[in-house]
Design an enzyme around this catalytic site. Structure first.
Site, PDB file in Angstrom:
ATOM      1  N   ASN A  10      65.373  13.203 -17.462  1.00  0.00           N
ATOM      2  CA  ASN A  10      65.728  14.208 -16.455  1.00  0.00           C
ATOM      3  C   ASN A  10      67.080  13.807 -15.871  1.00  0.00           C
ATOM      4  OD1 ASN A  10      65.954  16.002 -14.364  1.00  0.00           O
ATOM      5  ND2 ASN A  10      64.397  15.018 -13.071  1.00  0.00           N
ATOM      6  N   LYS A  12      68.944  15.522 -13.855  1.00  0.00           N
ATOM      7  CA  LYS A  12      69.201  16.073 -12.507  1.00  0.00           C
ATOM      8  C   LYS A  12      70.602  16.688 -12.469  1.00  0.00           C
ATOM      9  CE  LYS A  12      66.250  12.378 -10.884  1.00  0.00           C
ATOM     10  NZ  LYS A  12      65.571  11.830  -9.764  1.00  0.00           N
ATOM     11  N   HIS A  96      59.234  19.548  -9.870  1.00  0.00           N
ATOM     12  CA  HIS A  96      59.751  18.206  -9.573  1.00  0.00           C
ATOM     13  C   HIS A  96      59.743  17.994  -8.060  1.00  0.00           C
ATOM     14  CE1 HIS A  96      62.440  14.778  -9.276  1.00  0.00           C
ATOM     15  NE2 HIS A  96      62.164  14.541 -10.542  1.00  0.00           N
ATOM     16  N   GLU A  98      61.810  16.736  -6.128  1.00  0.00           N
ATOM     17  CA  GLU A  98      63.067  17.103  -5.438  1.00  0.00           C
ATOM     18  C   GLU A  98      63.105  18.604  -5.188  1.00  0.00           C
ATOM     19  OE1 GLU A  98      65.697  15.102  -8.168  1.00  0.00           O
ATOM     20  OE2 GLU A  98      64.907  13.192  -7.472  1.00  0.00           O
ATOM     21  N   GLU A 168      54.393  11.693 -10.918  1.00  0.00           N
ATOM     22  CA  GLU A 168      55.569  11.019 -10.368  1.00  0.00           C
ATOM     23  C   GLU A 168      55.356  10.772  -8.873  1.00  0.00           C
ATOM     24  OE1 GLU A 168      59.266  11.746 -12.888  1.00  0.00           O
ATOM     25  OE2 GLU A 168      59.142  13.431 -11.519  1.00  0.00           O
ATOM     26  N   GLY A 174      63.641   7.183  -8.059  1.00  0.00           N
ATOM     27  CA  GLY A 174      64.998   6.794  -7.669  1.00  0.00           C
ATOM     28  C   GLY A 174      65.046   5.654  -6.674  1.00  0.00           C
ATOM     29  N   SER A 214      61.242   5.400 -11.501  1.00  0.00           N
ATOM     30  CA  SER A 214      61.940   4.134 -11.738  1.00  0.00           C
ATOM     31  C   SER A 214      61.542   3.466 -13.055  1.00  0.00           C
ATOM     32  CB  SER A 214      61.752   3.182 -10.545  1.00  0.00           C
ATOM     33  OG  SER A 214      62.321   3.771  -9.381  1.00  0.00           O
TER      34      SER A 214
HETATM   35  C1  PEP Z   1      62.705  11.741 -11.999  1.00  0.00           C
HETATM   36  O1  PEP Z   1      63.666  12.245 -11.466  1.00  0.00           O
HETATM   37  O2  PEP Z   1      61.864  12.459 -12.538  1.00  0.00           O
HETATM   38  C2  PEP Z   1      62.587  10.285 -11.980  1.00  0.00           C
HETATM   39  C3  PEP Z   1      61.480   9.749 -12.379  1.00  0.00           C
HETATM   40  O3  PEP Z   1      63.684   9.581 -11.512  1.00  0.00           O
HETATM   41  P1  PEP Z   1      63.910   7.961 -11.595  1.00  0.00           P
HETATM   42  O4  PEP Z   1      63.537   7.533 -12.998  1.00  0.00           O
HETATM   43  O5  PEP Z   1      65.353   7.777 -11.300  1.00  0.00           O
HETATM   44  O6  PEP Z   1      62.994   7.356 -10.584  1.00  0.00           O
END
Ligand code: PEP
Length: 253
Positions: A10, A12, A96, A98, A168, A174, A214
């Site tokens: 992803n 973003k 997601h 976000e 998630e 992040g 992460s």
């Molecule tokens: C994501 O945006 O779906 C995500 C898991 O980000 P990160 O791997 O940076 O935590």
């Protein structure tokens, strides 16, 4: 359950058309050597056409990061599901955290988006997960149960076969904090139980459930060794080609 590992990037709001094309062309060399894994890349809208073009003839599949549930009309700034299939996308990320947090997407919005994606043949990567506050209040399973029930409202068993769920935990996205194997495993098992209650045991067993939060080249092996984790959704560590290639080449540890 051991399934074909599903590894999705992803990106973003990152990468230009040129960066996307260069990345996918280089990645296709790796993709050729790992035909036993599904590799999906989700660039921003502006690079989707170029991404699909660069991925043509390779095993890499392209995902969008969002869509609108209406077919067309006065929705300034929005992109329809048919526009995504038109450029060649196979997948779309929906729900997601976000989008939920920064753009106030509700479970009802997400349900409409899932239904529209499925109606045009796009495979949703349906994201769910609890905030830190919800986890500390002992509400993790209640929250993900609600997100699943409301998100999948009125979707058929056939629909479920075409979607992927990404667990998630919001506090792990992040932040550099990965859920422990026990936390991720518990959540994945709870998701499968919920699907069994809503549909049936076969649908639950067949469902591909990703972990996201992460993920990096160092922790991917241990995560993928968890029996209920079928793949990963990777944000930050998917932006660098070398890092994403290491993730794709994971060995279970
Ligand atoms: C994501 O945006 O779906 C995500 C898991 O980000 P990160 O791997 O940076 O935590």
């Amino acid at each position: 359950m051991s399934k074909r590992p599903f590894i999705a990037a992803n990106w973003k709001m990152n990468k230009t058309v040129r960066e996307t094309t260069d990345f996918i062309r280089a990645l296709s060399q790796t993709a050729r050597t790992v035909m036993d894994r599904d590799i999906i890349v989700a660039p921003p809208f502006t690079a989707l056409y170029a991404a699909c073009d660069a991925a043509r003839g390779t095993s890499i599949r392209v995902a969008a990061q969002n869509l609108h549930w209406q077919d067309n009309g006065a929705y300034t700034g929005e992109i329809s599901a048919a526009m995504l299939t038109d450029v060649g996308c196979d997948y779309v990320i929906i729900g997601h955290s976000e989008r939920r947090r920064l753009f106030a997407e509700s479970d009802i919005d997400i349900n409409r988006k899932l239904a529209k994606a499925l109606a045009v043949g796009l495979k949703p990567i349906f994201c769910i997960g609890e905030t830190l506050e919800e986890r500390e209040a002992g509400q993790t399973l209640t929250v993900i149960g609600r997100q699943i029930k409301e998100g999948l409202n009125k979707l058929s068993r056939g629909d479920i076969e075409s979607l992927v769920v990404a667990y998630e935990p919001v506090w792990a996205i992040g932040t550099g904090k990965t859920a422990s194997l026990a936390q991720a495993g518990d959540a994945h098992r709870a998701i499968r139980r919920e699907i069994e209650v809503l549909y049936d045991a076969d649908a639950a067993a067949a469902l591909v459930i990703l972990y996201g939060g992460s993920v990096n080249p160092e922790n991917i092996g241990a995560l993928m060794a968890e029996p209920d984790i079928d793949g990963v959704l990777v944000g930050g560590a998917s932006l660098d080609l070398a890092s994403f290639i290491k993730i794709i080449h994971f060995d279970k540890t």
